[in-house]
Write an enzyme that holds these catalytic residues in place. Structure first.
Site, short mmCIF file in Angstrom:
data_model
loop_
_atom_site.label_atom_id
_atom_site.label_comp_id
_atom_site.label_asym_id
_atom_site.label_seq_id
_atom_site.Cartn_x
_atom_site.Cartn_y
_atom_site.Cartn_z
N HIS A 15 0.80 -0.97 0.16
CA HIS A 15 -0.34 -0.32 -0.38
C HIS A 15 0.95 1.20 0.01
O HIS A 15 2.13 1.15 0.02
CB HIS A 15 -1.31 0.20 1.30
CG HIS A 15 -0.52 -0.35 2.33
ND1 HIS A 15 0.30 0.37 3.49
CD2 HIS A 15 -0.12 -1.68 3.01
CE1 HIS A 15 0.26 -0.13 4.31
NE2 HIS A 15 0.39 -1.27 4.32
N ALA A 16 -0.33 2.39 0.24
CA ALA A 16 0.92 3.78 -0.13
C ALA A 16 2.60 3.77 0.34
O ALA A 16 3.33 4.29 0.43
CB ALA A 16 0.10 4.83 0.02
#
Length: 88
Positions: A15-16
């Site tokens: 994820h980010a």
């Protein structure tokens, strides 16, 4: 050229936040560094490329590095994957 494969164990995949850490780490090296998932390769120095893959839990990824500092790049990326809890 060096390469290493990993299985993602994080519940939310890449994820980010860990993607940002991977891109920042890859950007420190002169080598061409690619991330492959599901038959698609992207530049590991591109946050948009990494996020576009949608790498989830239990995904198998391969990192490729080609250049003068390829060994150091693979090691640094392996360290980030482990530190961020993405792999064992």
């Amino acid at each position: 050229m060096e390469q290493n494969s990993y299985v993602i164990i994080d519940e939310t995949g890449i994820h980010a936040r860990p993607a940002t850490m991977l891109v920042q780490t890859a950007s420190k090296f002169d080598s061409d560094i690619q991330l492959e998932y599901n038959g698609k390769k992207v530049n590991l120095k591109s946050i948009m490329g990494v996020m576009s893959l949608g790498v989830g839990k239990d995904a198998e990824i391969t990192i490729y590095a080609d250049g003068s500092d390829e060994s150091d790049a693979i090691q640094a990326i392996s360290d980030v994957l482990s530190k961020e809890g993405l792999t064992k």
